[in-house]
Design an enzyme around this catalytic site. Structure first.
Site, mmCIF file in Angstrom:
data_model
loop_
_atom_site.group_PDB
_atom_site.id
_atom_site.type_symbol
_atom_site.label_atom_id
_atom_site.label_comp_id
_atom_site.label_asym_id
_atom_site.label_seq_id
_atom_site.Cartn_x
_atom_site.Cartn_y
_atom_site.Cartn_z
ATOM 1 N N TRP A 78 0.825 -1.216 0.000
ATOM 2 C CA TRP A 78 0.000 0.000 0.000
ATOM 3 C C TRP A 78 0.856 1.261 0.000
ATOM 4 O O TRP A 78 1.810 1.381 0.757
ATOM 5 C CB TRP A 78 -0.903 0.005 1.227
ATOM 6 C CG TRP A 78 -1.607 1.300 1.476
ATOM 7 C CD1 TRP A 78 -1.119 2.410 2.114
ATOM 8 C CD2 TRP A 78 -2.936 1.641 1.078
ATOM 9 N NE1 TRP A 78 -2.053 3.412 2.140
ATOM 10 C CE2 TRP A 78 -3.180 2.963 1.510
ATOM 11 C CE3 TRP A 78 -3.944 0.950 0.402
ATOM 12 C CZ2 TRP A 78 -4.399 3.615 1.293
ATOM 13 C CZ3 TRP A 78 -5.158 1.599 0.183
ATOM 14 C CH2 TRP A 78 -5.375 2.908 0.632
ATOM 15 N N MET A 79 0.474 2.250 -0.840
ATOM 16 C CA MET A 79 1.076 3.577 -0.825
ATOM 17 C C MET A 79 -0.022 4.621 -0.848
ATOM 18 O O MET A 79 -1.023 4.463 -1.543
ATOM 19 C CB MET A 79 1.989 3.775 -2.036
ATOM 20 C CG MET A 79 2.559 5.190 -2.147
ATOM 21 S SD MET A 79 3.655 5.400 -3.584
ATOM 22 C CE MET A 79 2.508 5.144 -4.934
ATOM 23 N N ASN A 80 0.172 5.725 -0.084
ATOM 24 C CA ASN A 80 -0.748 6.848 -0.206
ATOM 25 C C ASN A 80 -0.007 8.166 -0.375
ATOM 26 O O ASN A 80 0.685 8.351 -1.366
ATOM 27 C CB ASN A 80 -1.807 6.862 0.902
ATOM 28 C CG ASN A 80 -1.300 6.748 2.309
ATOM 29 O OD1 ASN A 80 -0.747 5.722 2.707
ATOM 30 N ND2 ASN A 80 -1.503 7.787 3.120
ATOM 31 N N ASP A 81 -0.088 9.101 0.563
ATOM 32 C CA ASP A 81 0.348 10.478 0.343
ATOM 33 C C ASP A 81 1.795 10.613 -0.145
ATOM 34 O O ASP A 81 2.701 9.997 0.422
ATOM 35 C CB ASP A 81 0.266 11.287 1.640
ATOM 36 C CG ASP A 81 -1.069 11.197 2.337
ATOM 37 O OD1 ASP A 81 -1.942 10.454 1.876
ATOM 38 O OD2 ASP A 81 -1.234 11.887 3.364
ATOM 39 N N ARG A 102 -2.013 17.566 11.900
ATOM 40 C CA ARG A 102 -1.073 16.776 11.104
ATOM 41 C C ARG A 102 -0.662 17.457 9.793
ATOM 42 O O ARG A 102 -1.278 18.403 9.338
ATOM 43 C CB ARG A 102 -1.655 15.397 10.810
ATOM 44 C CG ARG A 102 -3.015 15.352 10.140
ATOM 45 C CD ARG A 102 -3.503 13.906 10.068
ATOM 46 N NE ARG A 102 -4.817 13.765 9.470
ATOM 47 C CZ ARG A 102 -5.963 13.752 10.147
ATOM 48 N NH1 ARG A 102 -5.959 13.900 11.468
ATOM 49 N NH2 ARG A 102 -7.118 13.595 9.517
ATOM 50 N N SER A 156 2.383 12.070 7.353
ATOM 51 C CA SER A 156 2.841 12.992 6.308
ATOM 52 C C SER A 156 3.552 14.223 6.860
ATOM 53 O O SER A 156 3.365 14.624 8.006
ATOM 54 C CB SER A 156 1.661 13.418 5.435
ATOM 55 O OG SER A 156 1.198 12.335 4.663
ATOM 56 N N GLU A 169 -6.525 18.301 5.791
ATOM 57 C CA GLU A 169 -5.322 17.478 5.715
ATOM 58 C C GLU A 169 -4.353 18.060 4.690
ATOM 59 O O GLU A 169 -4.742 18.809 3.795
ATOM 60 C CB GLU A 169 -5.670 16.047 5.295
ATOM 61 C CG GLU A 169 -6.366 15.220 6.347
ATOM 62 C CD GLU A 169 -6.411 13.751 5.969
ATOM 63 O OE1 GLU A 169 -5.968 12.933 6.790
ATOM 64 O OE2 GLU A 169 -6.881 13.422 4.864
#
Length: 572
Positions: A54-57, A184, A119, A239
């Site tokens: 899994w990858m996100n930001d 955050r 992040s 965010e």
């Protein structure tokens, strides 16, 4: 360039360093993509993805000693999000296209980030030293801000990072009234005329979204400002805020610390958890009061412009000082069910990095794929001045349809523009306009059918529709659509149809560029004035069974002034 990249890969494969958790270090280039993943039909050819999971930001993109760096939120252990085990993945490149994936730069190891390294951003200090501020989910599940520094500044690949003994630098408390569960994603810092650094961090108070401002003289001791940089009621959590200057008169990028002035505007982008979309406003940064004021007509909510009207979130820009441009990264999630992601062993990718600048109108940002992507172009197919009759479909032969770059210019005659349908008074949502099934009007939809099967049982339609603004009006409304409704025979996928208004004159040639890469379709209308990204998973239109068509479902003819389609090589 290819020789340089392969030399880099060889060097990393020979390196194997083992240090402590706190001195977070690259071991070597990560494992090559496993064959059972590499050969999957939806695994992209030229978009960035880690080898698996899994990858996100996107986090902390930068250029250092001629090397581009991309950090990203990554779950090393599986193809689903796990916020308590998130690390900072790390990759480097010499050209923003061919990437070497390294071991994580930051891992949970201290009380201040033991439940996840979330992040954040990179700031280049005046001595040329890059530092990272990131959010740690601490042992009490509070969101706190931490600092890491490179261990070896002579290493252009920045393989070794060390956490500050001062961490956490900023902690929510009853005294500062910061919401510990909504604090955050600190921004890149900017340096003020008063000799202080400034960062803003996303937060939420009730339904109010806000960008909390902190200042510091030494980048270690941070003081909360009395007022946030900006806020707006009713928006929920902000965010991944991003705050940066843009030039008013040309497309060159500006350093984040570039002073305000009459030739500079500022952009504030926030990612809203309510909608899972990114919104930006353009305005003025008041350096004296330390507040951001959007220009008239801009509101920091769901009515604000979006970078991308499709699947694109948690975006982050950086200033490329070598090429004097601002580059935008954005996370593109899957549209397939979680069980499918687990089965294939990966989820998430990054959109092609885009150059971003202020439109001459001052009312929007323009985005365009970085020029380096053109190095992957191979065989070219060209059309010149073809008539696309109403109700017709024409195949584009000679290009690798599952992996292509297509740019087309359409022209509609003034006579035919007068025959466009009048837009209904209640049609204020372009996504609803684009979602009309089997739509056919005087002018459009016309455009491209990409990732299409031979008999068009499956295809993704990227198209344009033109309407008259009123019965007696000479003004027109142009809508750009990316329709996934027929993208796959598979039932379980998200097949949302996306749409956006395109602020152009239909009396001029209408440009549409589309990057196609197996399971992602990135489209740029009006030379980048409107962008839409889609994720699709055809069952028939795979590999050599994939086709590309130009089409016109309207009743009026449309001219294709020019069409250029390139087969695209895979990146390394």
């Amino acid at each position: 360039m290819a020789n340089i990249v392969w030399c880099n890969i060889a060097m990393f494969l020979l390196v194997s360093l083992f240090l402590t958790d706190d001195a977070v270090v690259v071991l070597d280039a990560l494992d090559n993509v496993p064959n059972n993943i590499k050969n999957q039909p939806y695994r992209t050819g030229y978009h960035f993805q880690p080898p698996k999971n899994w990858m996100n930001d996107p986090n902390g993109p930068m250029i250092y000693k001629g090397i581009y760096h991309l950090f990203y939120q990554w779950n090393q252990n599986g193809a689903v999000m796990d916020v308590n085990k998130t690390v900072w993945g790390h990759a480097t490149s010499t050209d923003l296209i061919n990437w070497i994936t390294l071991s994580p730069a930051i891992r949970p190891s201290r009380p201040s980030d033991i439940n996840g390294c979330w992040s954040g951003s990179v700031t280049i200090l005046p001595n040329g030293k890059p530092v990272i501020l990131y959010t740690g989910n601490d042992r009490y599940n509070r969101q706190v801000q931490n600092l890491v520094k490179p261990k070896n500044l002579t290493d252009p690949y920045l393989r070794h990072w060390t956490k500050s003994p001062e961490n956490p630098l900023v902690t929510p408390s009853p005294v500062n009234h910061i919401n510990s569960s909504a604090f955050r994603d600190p921004t890149t810092a900017w340096f003020g005329r008063d000799g202080r650094w400034r960062i803003t961090t996303g937060s939420q108070e009730g339904r109010r979204g806000l960008a909390i401002l902190h200042t510091s003289k030494d980048f270690v001791i941070w003081k909360q400002s009395p007022k946030p940089l900006h806020y707006h009621d009713g928006t929920g959590m902000w965010e991944c805020p991003d705050f940066f200057p843009v030039a008013r008169t040309d497309s060159r990028g500006l350093d984040t610390s570039f002073s305000s002035g009459p030739m500079v505007k500022h952009v504030l982008k926030v990612s809203l958890t309510d909608t899972f979309n990114d919104y930006y406003t353009i305005g003025t940064y008041d350096e004296v009061r330390d507040v951001y004021v959007p220009d008239k007509g801009f509101v920091q909510d769901e009515t604000a412009p979006r970078y991308d009207y499709g699947k694109f979130y948690a975006s982050k820009t950086f200033y490329d000082s070598v090429n004097q441009r601002r580059i935008l990264w954005g996370w593109v999630n899957e549209s397939s069910p979680e069980k499918d992601n687990i089965k294939k062993g990966w989820a998430g990718l990054q959109a092609i990095p885009r150059k971003v600048w202020l439109d001459e109108s001052g009312k929007r940002l323009v985005q365009w794929p970085v020029k380096e992507i053109e190095r992957l172009r191979t065989t070219q197919v060209k059309w010149g001045n073809k008539l696309l009759k109403g109700g017709s479909v024409m195949e584009v032969h000679g290009v690798t349809a599952p992996q292509a770059d297509v740019e087309v210019f359409f022209k509609v005659s003034g006579f035919d523009l007068e025959k466009a349908d009048v837009i209904e008074p209640g049609w204020t949502d372009p996504q609803l306009i684009c979602s009309q099934r089997n739509a056919s009007s005087g002018l459009g939809p016309f455009g491209l059918m990409v990732l299409a099967s031979k008999n068009m049982e499956e295809y993704t339609s990227v198209n344009i529709r033109i309407f008259r603004a009123g019965e007696n009006s000479k003004e027109h409304v142009v809508v750009m659509c990316s329709d996934q409704s027929t993208s796959s025979l598979e039932k379980g996928n998200d097949k949302t149809t996306y749409g956006a208004f395109l602020d152009i004159s239909p009396y001029q040639p209408i440009s549409l560029r589309t990057l196609i890469d197996k399971s992602i379709v990135e489209s740029f209308g009006g030379k980048g004035k409107t962008c839409i990204t889609s994720r699709v998973y055809p069952k028939l239109a795979i590999g050599e069974r994939t086709h590309l068509f130009a089409f016109n479902k309207g009743s009026q003819n449309v001219n294709v002034l020019s069409l250029s389609a390139w087969s695209m090589k895979s990146s390394l």
